[in-house]
Design a protein around this motif. Structure first.
Motif, mmCIF file in Angstrom:
data_model
loop_
_atom_site.group_PDB
_atom_site.id
_atom_site.type_symbol
_atom_site.label_atom_id
_atom_site.label_comp_id
_atom_site.label_asym_id
_atom_site.label_seq_id
_atom_site.Cartn_x
_atom_site.Cartn_y
_atom_site.Cartn_z
ATOM 1 N N ILE A 251 0.849 -1.201 0.000
ATOM 2 C CA ILE A 251 0.000 0.000 0.000
ATOM 3 C C ILE A 251 0.888 1.256 0.000
ATOM 4 O O ILE A 251 2.054 1.202 0.350
ATOM 5 C CB ILE A 251 -0.932 0.047 1.243
ATOM 6 C CG1 ILE A 251 -0.099 0.113 2.541
ATOM 7 C CG2 ILE A 251 -1.889 -1.137 1.261
ATOM 8 C CD1 ILE A 251 -0.895 0.533 3.767
ATOM 9 N N THR A 252 0.300 2.353 -0.431
ATOM 10 C CA THR A 252 1.020 3.628 -0.372
ATOM 11 C C THR A 252 0.485 4.402 0.827
ATOM 12 O O THR A 252 -0.725 4.446 1.053
ATOM 13 C CB THR A 252 0.799 4.408 -1.673
ATOM 14 O OG1 THR A 252 1.289 3.603 -2.753
ATOM 15 C CG2 THR A 252 1.563 5.729 -1.671
ATOM 16 N N ASP A 253 1.405 4.972 1.589
ATOM 17 C CA ASP A 253 1.002 5.671 2.813
ATOM 18 C C ASP A 253 0.120 6.878 2.490
ATOM 19 O O ASP A 253 0.493 7.733 1.691
ATOM 20 C CB ASP A 253 2.263 6.125 3.572
ATOM 21 C CG ASP A 253 1.895 6.802 4.906
ATOM 22 O OD1 ASP A 253 0.770 6.556 5.397
ATOM 23 O OD2 ASP A 253 2.742 7.536 5.437
ATOM 24 N N GLU A 254 -1.049 6.892 3.081
ATOM 25 C CA GLU A 254 -1.915 8.053 2.946
ATOM 26 C C GLU A 254 -2.158 8.658 4.314
ATOM 27 O O GLU A 254 -3.247 9.147 4.615
ATOM 28 C CB GLU A 254 -3.237 7.654 2.264
ATOM 29 C CG GLU A 254 -3.034 7.461 0.772
ATOM 30 C CD GLU A 254 -4.167 6.706 0.103
ATOM 31 O OE1 GLU A 254 -5.080 6.221 0.818
ATOM 32 O OE2 GLU A 254 -4.133 6.591 -1.132
ATOM 33 N N ALA A 257 -0.678 4.653 7.342
ATOM 34 C CA ALA A 257 -0.013 3.362 7.100
ATOM 35 C C ALA A 257 0.490 2.721 8.396
ATOM 36 O O ALA A 257 0.510 1.492 8.511
ATOM 37 C CB ALA A 257 1.144 3.534 6.116
ATOM 38 N N LYS B 287 10.446 4.193 0.990
ATOM 39 C CA LYS B 287 9.779 5.254 0.243
ATOM 40 C C LYS B 287 9.853 5.057 -1.269
ATOM 41 O O LYS B 287 9.166 5.755 -2.016
ATOM 42 C CB LYS B 287 10.269 6.633 0.682
ATOM 43 C CG LYS B 287 11.681 6.977 0.353
ATOM 44 C CD LYS B 287 11.969 8.393 0.875
ATOM 45 C CE LYS B 287 13.357 8.822 0.453
ATOM 46 N NZ LYS B 287 13.785 10.040 1.128
ATOM 47 N N ASP B 288 10.669 4.072 -1.681
ATOM 48 C CA ASP B 288 10.781 3.794 -3.121
ATOM 49 C C ASP B 288 9.917 2.585 -3.476
ATOM 50 O O ASP B 288 10.183 1.472 -3.042
ATOM 51 C CB ASP B 288 12.265 3.521 -3.436
ATOM 52 C CG ASP B 288 12.489 3.054 -4.855
ATOM 53 O OD1 ASP B 288 11.531 3.116 -5.667
ATOM 54 O OD2 ASP B 288 13.618 2.621 -5.144
ATOM 55 N N GLU B 289 8.893 2.817 -4.303
ATOM 56 C CA GLU B 289 7.977 1.700 -4.612
ATOM 57 C C GLU B 289 8.666 0.589 -5.393
ATOM 58 O O GLU B 289 8.173 -0.540 -5.456
ATOM 59 C CB GLU B 289 6.748 2.212 -5.380
ATOM 60 C CG GLU B 289 7.084 2.815 -6.722
ATOM 61 C CD GLU B 289 5.850 3.222 -7.513
ATOM 62 O OE1 GLU B 289 4.732 2.855 -7.104
ATOM 63 O OE2 GLU B 289 6.023 3.906 -8.536
ATOM 64 N N VAL B 301 4.693 -1.025 2.820
ATOM 65 C CA VAL B 301 4.196 0.343 2.807
ATOM 66 C C VAL B 301 5.187 1.202 2.035
ATOM 67 O O VAL B 301 6.363 1.263 2.373
ATOM 68 C CB VAL B 301 4.045 0.900 4.242
ATOM 69 C CG1 VAL B 301 3.806 2.413 4.203
ATOM 70 C CG2 VAL B 301 2.907 0.203 4.960
ATOM 71 N N VAL B 302 4.687 1.847 0.977
ATOM 72 C CA VAL B 302 5.495 2.825 0.281
ATOM 73 C C VAL B 302 5.294 4.129 1.042
ATOM 74 O O VAL B 302 4.198 4.709 1.021
ATOM 75 C CB VAL B 302 5.050 2.980 -1.194
ATOM 76 C CG1 VAL B 302 5.945 4.002 -1.900
ATOM 77 C CG2 VAL B 302 5.070 1.632 -1.896
ATOM 78 N N GLY B 303 6.321 4.525 1.778
ATOM 79 C CA GLY B 303 6.151 5.712 2.600
ATOM 80 C C GLY B 303 7.418 6.045 3.353
ATOM 81 O O GLY B 303 8.422 5.325 3.253
#
Ligand SMILES: Cc1cc2nc3c(=O)[nH]c(=O)nc-3n(C[C@H](O)[C@H](O)[C@H](O)COP(=O)(O)OP(=O)(O)OC[C@H]3O[C@@H](n4cnc5c(N)ncnc54)[C@H](O)[C@@H]3O)c2cc1C
Lengths: 271, 321
Positions: A251-254, A257, B287-289, B301-303
């Protein structure tokens, strides 16, 4: 007193590239049809070159020794390019399937052949065998001790720093729960970790120079061994590939996360 | 029942989880005999464990890399009439057992996970991508004992506790083995700092950070403590001196196989994966997908870890009330 010459033999192994898929064949042996010089064996080679460069007054030779199938000559050649003075390659069909016991038998005879053949100008040489911390595919790290036991040499493993003094080598290592500074006299077998130095890359000049350096190939017979001397003590009965890991949910942090990870852990009963 | 010799290169005031596990592996095979190289005072009370019959000690403590440890082992094998010798796969134990195997002219299997009564050894190979079984070629009529080193954490700690229980004091044999003179001289010894957190190789949960932490491990430490986890790192982080080398997970660091591995700010290079890809569940924050670590993560988690980790800690604390 002039220091005795020193012959450093670095063991270099041709191994399947860990960046690619590595597998066992139907005979229960690691597929060695393709390979590279083990990354972990660049460290002992660099260590040997640094020892030599730091003692310009002493006659020091750096020999690379590899045992493996025909393709292992790539490892020997790369070692020459990086800076070894000469190289030896032990190849014999009777060594296919060698376990650590058989490998240390063969390498002992190979080291003795190599040191026996070397001629030095400034006297009788001492010798030092340098190895990587473990082989990249076997990962046991047990070879240095077995080889030392057979050679009647001293052994120090997992060195993170080396310092050659007149009659001994001072080694920093980490054992189990402590770090140690240990002095070892020759002959010795010393394994080094990837903390010991930063291996150099061969430049164009070194690559050209390597073409003129001697690479000697020998078989078991050349080092005085026969098939029955290198029969493995351990046999692999079965090999089973683990199913490869697959990517799960990404998932991408929104902004939530952290909470989502904790929810995932709770759902998987990992808390 | 056959006799088993277990080798401890050092013994402290209590048995470590790895040592208990070795006793458990050995006790399943037969009568347990233990050879101890380095010790302080009287080590026998620590070894008062059910199933342990005899203990072999040198006249004076032999800290590795003392080569006389091999003499101790050779004599202990003869005294115990062991059919198999077990030790841990750490550097010092491996050195001694590898030499023992040469002296006994027998096979060595290293990095084992388990062993059967027929002395068939199961182990993980090629950085956890294969499981193999192997045994002595002469298994039908072995002239000498098999020598095996074990990785830790193959038996559930709770199960180890039910298998390894307090018993009577074992019989003690002091063997006439003394330190060797010359050759290898220890000039200086520095004890490594022991973290109060669970030992990495044995931890049920591992939280690991890489270059992406930017040098500040405090959030990861907090998270580790919230989870009761061991703290690990990538080589980029240990090489930078952000955390001690002993925390390095990977091919040239510690191999871990925890139930849960939380990777934060680590790209997932093949060297790193070699040390953690057999974890039960992998959670990755990067942070790098396109980071490689996502190829093996069960939950990714991309973050930015600097936002995600503090929120995790907060949520864990909230749930605990
Ligand atoms: C012989 C040899 C042995 C080695 N052995 C090991 C070993 O045992 N263990 C090991 O780990 N490595 C080992 N390495 C090194 C390995 O190849 C990698 O270089 C190393 O693992 C990289 O560490 P890293 O992932 O922390 O750094 P990088 O590869 O630089 O990755 C950092 C990651 O952090 C992410 N990131 C940056 N900022 C943030 C942020 N704020 N939030 C979230 N993500 C962020 C980036 O996207 C990137 O993916 C070895 C190398 C060699 C040659």
């Amino acid at each position: 007193m002039v220091n005795a010459p020193l012959h450093i033999i670095t063991l270099v192994k041709w191994v399947p590239d860990a960046q690619l898929e590595r597998r066992y064949n139907a005979e229960g042996r690691i597929d060695r049809s393709e390979g590279v010089l083990s990354e972990l064996d660049e460290y002992p080679l660099e260590a040997a070159l640094q020892i030599k460069e730091a003692a310009p007054d002493r006659e020091i030779r750096v020999t690379a020794l590899t045992m493996g199938p025909a393709g292992a000559s790539t490892a020997a050649k790369k070692a020459l390019q990086i800076g070894a003075d000469d190289a030896y390659q032990l190849t014999d069909d009777d060594l296919i399937g060698a376990d650590i016991w058989a490998t240390s038998v063969a390498l002992k005879a190979a080291v003795e052949t190599v040191t026996g053949a070397a001629e030095f100008d400034s006297g009788e040489p001492e010798y030092l065998v340098l190895t990587g911390m473990a082989s990249e595919e076997g990962e046991s790290g047990a070879l240095p001790a077995q080889l030392a036991e057979r050679l009647g040499a001293h052994v120090v493993t997992y060195a993170t720093a080396l310092d050659l003094e007149a009659e001994r080598l001072v080694v920093t290592r980490s054992g189990g729960t402590e770090s140690q500074r240990v002095a070892v006299s020759m002959p010795a077998v010393v394994s080094v970790t990837d903390q010991v130095n930063d291996p150099r890359y061969p430049n164009f000049k070194a690559i050209m120079a390597a073409k003129k350096k001697p690479l000697t190939r020998f078989t078991l017979a050349d080092i005085g061994l026969r098939r029955e001397h290198v029969e493995a003590k351990v046999r692999v009965l079965t090999t089973a590939a683990r199913p490869p890991r697959t990517a799960g949910e990404i998932i991408t942090d929104e902004g939530d996360a952290g909470v989502k990870i904790v929810e995932f852990l709770a759902k998987e009963r990992l808390l | 029942m056959s006799n088993v010799l277990v080798f401890f290169d050092e013994l402290g005031e209590t048995l470590t989880p790895a040592q208990k596990e070795l006793i458990a592996q050995a006790a399943a095979l037969g009568e347990v005999h233990i050879a101890v190289a380095a010790y302080d005072g009287d080590p026998t009370p620590v070894l008062a464990v059910n199933g342990v019959q005899e203990v072999y000690l040198p006249e004076v403590s032999l800290p590795a890399p003392e080569v006389a440890i091999v003499d101790l082992l050779e004599t202990s094998v003869a005294e115990s009439r062991a059919v198999v010798v077990l030790g841990s796969s750490t550097a010092d134990a491996t050195d001694a057992l590898a030499r023992l195997a040469v002296r006994l002219d027998t096979g060595l299997i290293s990095g084992a996970a388990s062993i059967t009564a027929d002395l068939v050894v199961t182990k993980s190979e090629l950085a956890g991508s294969y499981t193999t079984t192997s045994r002595l070629v002469s298994a039908a009529a072995p002239a000498q004992p098999l020598v095996v080193t074990f990785k830790p954490n193959n038996i559930d700690p709770q199960r180890v506790d039910t298998l390894v229980t307090e018993g009577e004091q074992p019989e003690v044999n002091v063997l006439p083995v003394r330190p060797s003179v010359g050759g290898v001289e220890i000039e200086e010894r520095t004890a490594m700092e022991v973290s109060a957190r669970p030992a990495l190789a044995e931890a049920r949960i591992v939280v690991a950070g890489g270059r992406g932490t930017d040098g500040d491990f405090t959030p990861l430490e907090e998270l580790a403590d919230e989870l009761g986890a061991g703290l690990g790192a990538s080589r980029a982080a240990t090489d930078a001196g952000w955390i001690e080398h002993a925390a390095q997970v990977g091919q040239t660091g510690v191999t871990v196989s925890p139930q849960l591995y939380i990777s934060a700010g680590i790209s997932g290079a093949v060297h790193q994966r070699a040390g953690m890809q057999t974890a039960g569940t992998i959670v990755a924050i990067n942070k790098d997908e396109d980071a490689q670590v996502f190829e093996i993560a069960d939950f990714g988690v991309v973050g930015d870890l600097h936002e995600v980790i503090p929120q995790m800690i907060e949520e864990l604390r909230r749930r605990k009330g």
